[in-house]
Write a protein that holds these residues in place. Structure first.
Motif, PDB file in Angstrom:
ATOM      1  N   ASN A  41       1.562   9.333  -6.260  1.00 31.88           N
ATOM      2  CA  ASN A  41       1.575  10.585  -5.868  1.00 31.88           C
ATOM      3  C   ASN A  41       2.985  11.072  -6.416  1.00 31.88           C
ATOM      4  O   ASN A  41       3.424  12.205  -6.221  1.00 31.88           O
ATOM      5  CB  ASN A  41       1.788  10.874  -4.348  1.00 31.88           C
ATOM      6  CG  ASN A  41       0.463  10.712  -3.794  1.00 31.88           C
ATOM      7  OD1 ASN A  41      -0.536  10.971  -4.570  1.00 31.88           O
ATOM      8  ND2 ASN A  41       0.412  10.124  -2.358  1.00 31.88           N
ATOM      9  N   ALA A  42       3.598  10.287  -7.431  1.00 34.52           N
ATOM     10  CA  ALA A  42       4.856  10.989  -7.932  1.00 34.52           C
ATOM     11  C   ALA A  42       4.406  12.071  -8.904  1.00 34.52           C
ATOM     12  O   ALA A  42       3.367  11.904  -9.642  1.00 34.52           O
ATOM     13  CB  ALA A  42       5.375   9.891  -8.806  1.00 34.52           C
ATOM     14  N   ILE A  84       0.860  -1.445   0.154  1.00 37.29           N
ATOM     15  CA  ILE A  84      -0.037   0.073   0.047  1.00 37.29           C
ATOM     16  C   ILE A  84       0.845   1.359  -0.030  1.00 37.29           C
ATOM     17  O   ILE A  84       0.639   2.456  -0.889  1.00 37.29           O
ATOM     18  CB  ILE A  84      -1.016   0.056   1.134  1.00 37.29           C
ATOM     19  CG1 ILE A  84      -2.229  -0.968   0.945  1.00 37.29           C
ATOM     20  CG2 ILE A  84      -1.680   1.435   1.387  1.00 37.29           C
ATOM     21  CD1 ILE A  84      -2.981  -1.469   2.270  1.00 37.29           C
ATOM     22  N   ALA A  85       2.032   1.308   0.725  1.00 32.16           N
ATOM     23  CA  ALA A  85       2.791   2.238   0.733  1.00 32.16           C
ATOM     24  C   ALA A  85       3.618   2.620  -0.495  1.00 32.16           C
ATOM     25  O   ALA A  85       3.303   3.776  -0.907  1.00 32.16           O
ATOM     26  CB  ALA A  85       3.874   2.399   1.866  1.00 32.16           C
ATOM     27  N   LEU A  86       4.032   1.552  -1.111  1.00 27.56           N
ATOM     28  CA  LEU A  86       4.536   1.822  -2.422  1.00 27.56           C
ATOM     29  C   LEU A  86       3.472   2.258  -3.482  1.00 27.56           C
ATOM     30  O   LEU A  86       3.906   3.121  -4.301  1.00 27.56           O
ATOM     31  CB  LEU A  86       5.140   0.490  -3.105  1.00 27.56           C
ATOM     32  CG  LEU A  86       6.199   0.105  -2.083  1.00 27.56           C
ATOM     33  CD1 LEU A  86       6.791  -1.450  -2.494  1.00 27.56           C
ATOM     34  CD2 LEU A  86       7.728   0.877  -2.412  1.00 27.56           C
TER      35      LEU A  86
END
Length: 105
Positions: A48-49, A40-42
């Motif tokens: 959001n990049a 999920i974090a990745l």
């Protein structure tokens, strides 16, 4: 000769085995939770990049229709229905390169 450990009845379970299995299940659950949080974090980081902004308008040559689109850091590429790839500058109007797609037929 009985297959059960000494001192246990036929239906009893070895308490050390139960503790060991509980430890294994708890460890597996912890590893799965950590893995899920990492995935999920990745995803959040990747989504959001910073993506270069799209031009407000792109001008295709007369009579062409866009079929697919991709972009690089300093260019846009549009695949047209007449089997060409048009590479545009960031302004969306200047054609930097045109590539004819060869299908080999």
């Amino acid at each position: 000769m009985s297959e059960t450990p000494e001192g246990l009845e036929e239906n009893e379970v070895d308490p050390s085995l139960v503790r060991y299995l509980k430890l294994l299940v708890t460890t597996l659950a912890g590893v799965m939770i950590v893995g899920l949080v990492a995935v999920i974090a990745l995803l959040v980081i990747r989504l959001n990049a910073d993506v270069p902004p799209l031009p407000a308008r792109m001008t295709l040559p007369e009579g062409t229709k866009a079929q697919a689109f991709t972009q690089g850091e300093n260019w846009f590429a549009v695949v047209t229905t007449d089997e060409r790839i048009l590479i545009f500058a960031r302004d969306g109007e200047t054609v930097l390169q045109e590539v004819q797609i060869s299908t080999g037929e």
